[in-house]
Scaffold this motif. Structure first.
Motif, PDB file in Angstrom:
ATOM      1  N   ILE A  35    -116.462 -22.700 -16.765  1.00 32.63           N
ATOM      2  CA  ILE A  35    -116.008 -21.173 -17.200  1.00 32.63           C
ATOM      3  C   ILE A  35    -116.793 -20.243 -15.929  1.00 32.63           C
ATOM      4  N   SER A  62    -119.509 -20.255 -23.904  1.00 21.79           N
ATOM      5  CA  SER A  62    -120.030 -20.121 -22.508  1.00 21.79           C
ATOM      6  C   SER A  62    -119.814 -21.361 -21.868  1.00 21.79           C
ATOM      7  N   GLN A  63    -119.704 -22.560 -22.432  1.00 21.11           N
ATOM      8  CA  GLN A  63    -119.715 -23.892 -21.679  1.00 21.11           C
ATOM      9  C   GLN A  63    -118.785 -24.855 -22.783  1.00 21.11           C
ATOM     10  N   TYR A  95    -109.094 -16.498 -23.058  1.00 21.37           N
ATOM     11  CA  TYR A  95    -110.594 -16.226 -22.425  1.00 21.37           C
ATOM     12  C   TYR A  95    -110.724 -14.596 -22.618  1.00 21.37           C
ATOM     13  N   TYR A 105    -117.472 -14.669 -18.409  1.00 23.53           N
ATOM     14  CA  TYR A 105    -116.487 -14.739 -19.042  1.00 23.53           C
ATOM     15  C   TYR A 105    -116.762 -15.752 -20.511  1.00 23.53           C
ATOM     16  N   VAL A 123    -114.755 -18.258 -23.304  1.00 23.10           N
ATOM     17  CA  VAL A 123    -113.681 -18.884 -23.902  1.00 23.10           C
ATOM     18  C   VAL A 123    -113.530 -18.643 -25.619  1.00 23.10           C
ATOM     19  N   VAL A 136    -111.220 -20.586 -16.233  1.00 20.58           N
ATOM     20  CA  VAL A 136    -111.636 -21.957 -16.473  1.00 20.58           C
ATOM     21  C   VAL A 136    -111.129 -22.861 -15.373  1.00 20.58           C
TER      22      VAL A 136
END
Length: 120
Positions: free
Chosen positions: A37, A81-82, A103, A41, A43, A24
């Protein structure tokens, strides 16, 4: 078989190189901190995240974040994802960010923690 051994070791050890990596990225904007990100991957939504934003000039804590808001990952609904940008006071000046972000890699199937300790 001896020729395959180094290849097998490399494939098995690949996730270890990404363990604790900076997945990140934190980017300073005029009145916020954007979090980007890396592709592949996510979070964790329920991770025990904590980011502390401190003024570099005064040492005063500006904000503490323990949960994120953002877009759910299409790979797994348990991940973002964001992540939405984190707003800061308008005249905050340079800030120091410290903390952790949890993550996971969708492709390599491992989870880790990113330690954050930087000035923005």
């Amino acid at each position: 078989m001896r020729r395959l051994f180094p290849f097998i070791i490399l494939v098995c050890a690949a996730p270890l190189f990404a363990f604790g990596a900076e997945v990140v990225r934190l980017v300073r904007e005029p009145t916020a901190i954007a979090l980007a990100i890396e592709k592949g991957y996510g979070v964790q939504k329920d991770g025990k995240h904590e980011l502390t934003f401190t003024s570099v000039a005064t040492g005063k804590t500006l904000k503490v974040i323990k949960t994120f808001k953002g877009s759910t990952a299409k790979e797994d609904a348990k991940y973002f994802s964001q992540i939405n940008a984190i707003d800061l006071p308008a005249n905050s000046g340079p800030v120091h960010v410290s903390g952790r972000i949890f993550y996971c890699s969708f492709e390599q199937k491992f989870c880790s923690v990113q330690r954050v300790n930087k000035d923005l």
